[in-house]
Design a protein around this motif. Structure first.
Motif, PDB file in Angstrom:
ATOM      1  N   LYS A  19       0.641  -1.134   0.007  1.00  0.00           N
ATOM      2  CA  LYS A  19       0.082  -0.144  -0.083  1.00  0.00           C
ATOM      3  C   LYS A  19       0.807   1.219   0.079  1.00  0.00           C
ATOM      4  N   ALA A  20       0.506   2.275  -0.885  1.00  0.00           N
ATOM      5  CA  ALA A  20       1.056   3.545  -0.936  1.00  0.00           C
ATOM      6  C   ALA A  20       2.622   3.352  -1.278  1.00  0.00           C
ATOM      7  N   PHE A  21       3.099   2.496  -1.982  1.00  0.00           N
ATOM      8  CA  PHE A  21       4.371   2.465  -2.396  1.00  0.00           C
ATOM      9  C   PHE A  21       4.771   3.672  -3.056  1.00  0.00           C
ATOM     10  N   GLU A  22       5.656   4.597  -2.712  1.00  0.00           N
ATOM     11  CA  GLU A  22       5.925   5.909  -3.187  1.00  0.00           C
ATOM     12  C   GLU A  22       7.313   5.853  -3.912  1.00  0.00           C
ATOM     13  N   LEU A  23       7.071   6.296  -5.054  1.00  0.00           N
ATOM     14  CA  LEU A  23       8.732   6.317  -5.929  1.00  0.00           C
ATOM     15  C   LEU A  23       8.673   7.377  -6.876  1.00  0.00           C
ATOM     16  N   PRO A  24       9.728   7.939  -7.108  1.00  0.00           N
ATOM     17  CA  PRO A  24       9.776   9.075  -8.256  1.00  0.00           C
ATOM     18  C   PRO A  24       9.701   8.083  -9.559  1.00  0.00           C
ATOM     19  N   VAL A  25       8.824   8.768 -10.400  1.00  0.00           N
ATOM     20  CA  VAL A  25       8.581   7.854 -11.513  1.00  0.00           C
ATOM     21  C   VAL A  25       8.311   9.048 -12.929  1.00  0.00           C
ATOM     22  N   ARG A  26       9.319   8.566 -13.615  1.00  0.00           N
ATOM     23  CA  ARG A  26       9.095   9.301 -15.045  1.00  0.00           C
ATOM     24  C   ARG A  26       7.944   8.858 -15.943  1.00  0.00           C
ATOM     25  N   ILE A  27       6.906   9.566 -15.512  1.00  0.00           N
ATOM     26  CA  ILE A  27       5.626   9.240 -16.264  1.00  0.00           C
ATOM     27  C   ILE A  27       4.784  10.592 -16.622  1.00  0.00           C
ATOM     28  N   GLY A  28       4.093  10.476 -17.472  1.00  0.00           N
ATOM     29  CA  GLY A  28       3.489  11.507 -18.231  1.00  0.00           C
ATOM     30  C   GLY A  28       3.518  11.646 -19.714  1.00  0.00           C
ATOM     31  N   VAL A  29       2.431  12.345 -20.168  1.00  0.00           N
ATOM     32  CA  VAL A  29       2.211  12.689 -21.860  1.00  0.00           C
ATOM     33  C   VAL A  29       2.824  14.115 -22.001  1.00  0.00           C
ATOM     34  N   HIS A  30       2.493  15.039 -20.996  1.00  0.00           N
ATOM     35  CA  HIS A  30       2.708  16.422 -21.361  1.00  0.00           C
ATOM     36  C   HIS A  30       4.181  16.864 -21.318  1.00  0.00           C
ATOM     37  N   ASP A  31       4.808  17.776 -21.949  1.00  0.00           N
ATOM     38  CA  ASP A  31       6.063  18.381 -21.886  1.00  0.00           C
ATOM     39  C   ASP A  31       6.637  18.347 -20.492  1.00  0.00           C
ATOM     40  N   PHE A  32       5.848  19.188 -19.561  1.00  0.00           N
ATOM     41  CA  PHE A  32       6.267  19.231 -18.454  1.00  0.00           C
ATOM     42  C   PHE A  32       6.387  18.032 -17.518  1.00  0.00           C
ATOM     43  N   GLU A  33       5.776  16.959 -17.750  1.00  0.00           N
ATOM     44  CA  GLU A  33       6.000  15.740 -17.217  1.00  0.00           C
ATOM     45  C   GLU A  33       7.155  14.769 -17.623  1.00  0.00           C
ATOM     46  N   ARG A  34       7.636  15.115 -18.917  1.00  0.00           N
ATOM     47  CA  ARG A  34       8.791  14.759 -19.372  1.00  0.00           C
ATOM     48  C   ARG A  34      10.165  15.274 -18.996  1.00  0.00           C
ATOM     49  N   ARG A  35      10.223  16.269 -18.244  1.00  0.00           N
ATOM     50  CA  ARG A  35      11.155  16.978 -17.811  1.00  0.00           C
ATOM     51  C   ARG A  35      12.005  16.196 -16.747  1.00  0.00           C
ATOM     52  N   GLY A  36      11.233  15.719 -15.914  1.00  0.00           N
ATOM     53  CA  GLY A  36      11.708  14.807 -14.796  1.00  0.00           C
ATOM     54  C   GLY A  36      10.667  13.881 -14.033  1.00  0.00           C
ATOM     55  N   PRO A  37      11.062  12.970 -13.129  1.00  0.00           N
ATOM     56  CA  PRO A  37      10.390  12.420 -12.241  1.00  0.00           C
ATOM     57  C   PRO A  37       9.091  12.863 -11.498  1.00  0.00           C
ATOM     58  N   GLN A  38       8.171  12.380 -11.464  1.00  0.00           N
ATOM     59  CA  GLN A  38       7.155  12.835 -10.271  1.00  0.00           C
ATOM     60  C   GLN A  38       6.725  11.888  -9.244  1.00  0.00           C
ATOM     61  N   ARG A  39       6.381  12.072  -8.227  1.00  0.00           N
ATOM     62  CA  ARG A  39       5.922  11.321  -7.213  1.00  0.00           C
ATOM     63  C   ARG A  39       4.732  10.427  -7.631  1.00  0.00           C
ATOM     64  N   LEU A  40       4.773   9.155  -7.382  1.00  0.00           N
ATOM     65  CA  LEU A  40       3.799   8.114  -7.553  1.00  0.00           C
ATOM     66  C   LEU A  40       3.592   7.190  -6.568  1.00  0.00           C
ATOM     67  N   LEU A  41       2.369   6.942  -6.395  1.00  0.00           N
ATOM     68  CA  LEU A  41       1.872   6.144  -5.130  1.00  0.00           C
ATOM     69  C   LEU A  41       1.591   4.834  -5.960  1.00  0.00           C
ATOM     70  N   ILE A  42       1.699   3.671  -5.402  1.00  0.00           N
ATOM     71  CA  ILE A  42       1.238   2.544  -6.115  1.00  0.00           C
ATOM     72  C   ILE A  42       0.820   1.400  -5.201  1.00  0.00           C
ATOM     73  N   ASP A  43      -0.365   1.126  -5.363  1.00  0.00           N
ATOM     74  CA  ASP A  43      -0.960  -0.041  -4.482  1.00  0.00           C
ATOM     75  C   ASP A  43      -1.074  -1.425  -5.372  1.00  0.00           C
ATOM     76  N   VAL A  44      -0.699  -2.502  -4.506  1.00  0.00           N
ATOM     77  CA  VAL A  44      -0.907  -3.892  -5.214  1.00  0.00           C
ATOM     78  C   VAL A  44      -1.734  -4.546  -4.310  1.00  0.00           C
TER      79      VAL A  44
END
Length: 133
Positions: A19-44
């Motif tokens: 639950k709430a595994f927090e990682l910096p992830v390079r994700i997104g389709v917008h230009d500003f999202e391609r500049r660097g990683p953003q915080r992502l929370l993952i539940d499995v």
């Protein structure tokens, strides 16, 4: 069809979760999202049959280990930029279902920093293996 937590094929399963595994992830389709990683929370949530996940000798090798879940996620994230959360959820789910003891999986991802007036935006997917339980 009943909702996934009540699905009859999962009645004899144990839920193993991260639950709430927090990682910096390079994700997104917008230009500003391609500049660097953003915080992502993952539940499995993994659903593993009780027969395959009930330890008889209280040993780690008798169950599906949490390290497996974290390792799959870290391995995929390390492969590079991902455009969509849907893509990431689907890829993680497929890798989890490849484990022979996993009968079903739920994966959700959340970007908590996208909008200042929302707690998060995200995606969730659920799959049951054809041969489950």
């Amino acid at each position: 069809m009943p909702g996934w937590p009540m699905h009859p094929r999962l009645a004899a399963c144990r839920r193993v979760f991260l639950k709430a595994f927090e990682l910096p992830v390079r994700i997104g389709v917008h230009d500003f999202e391609r500049r660097g990683p953003q915080r992502l929370l993952i539940d499995v949530d993994l659903y593993v049959s009780l027969a395959a996940s009930t330890p008889h000798e209280d040993r780690l090798d008798e169950v599906v280990d949490y390290d497996f879940i974290r390792g799959v996620i870290a391995e995929r994230v390390a492969q590079g930029h991902i455009g969509l959360q849907e893509t990431l959820c689907d890829e993680i789910a497929a890798r989890m279902l490849a484990h022979p003891e996993v009968c079903a999986v739920r994966v959700s991802t959340e970007k908590p920093d996208v909008y200042p007036d929302c707690a998060a935006v995200g995606v969730e997917v659920f799959h049951i293996k054809e041969s489950a339980a």
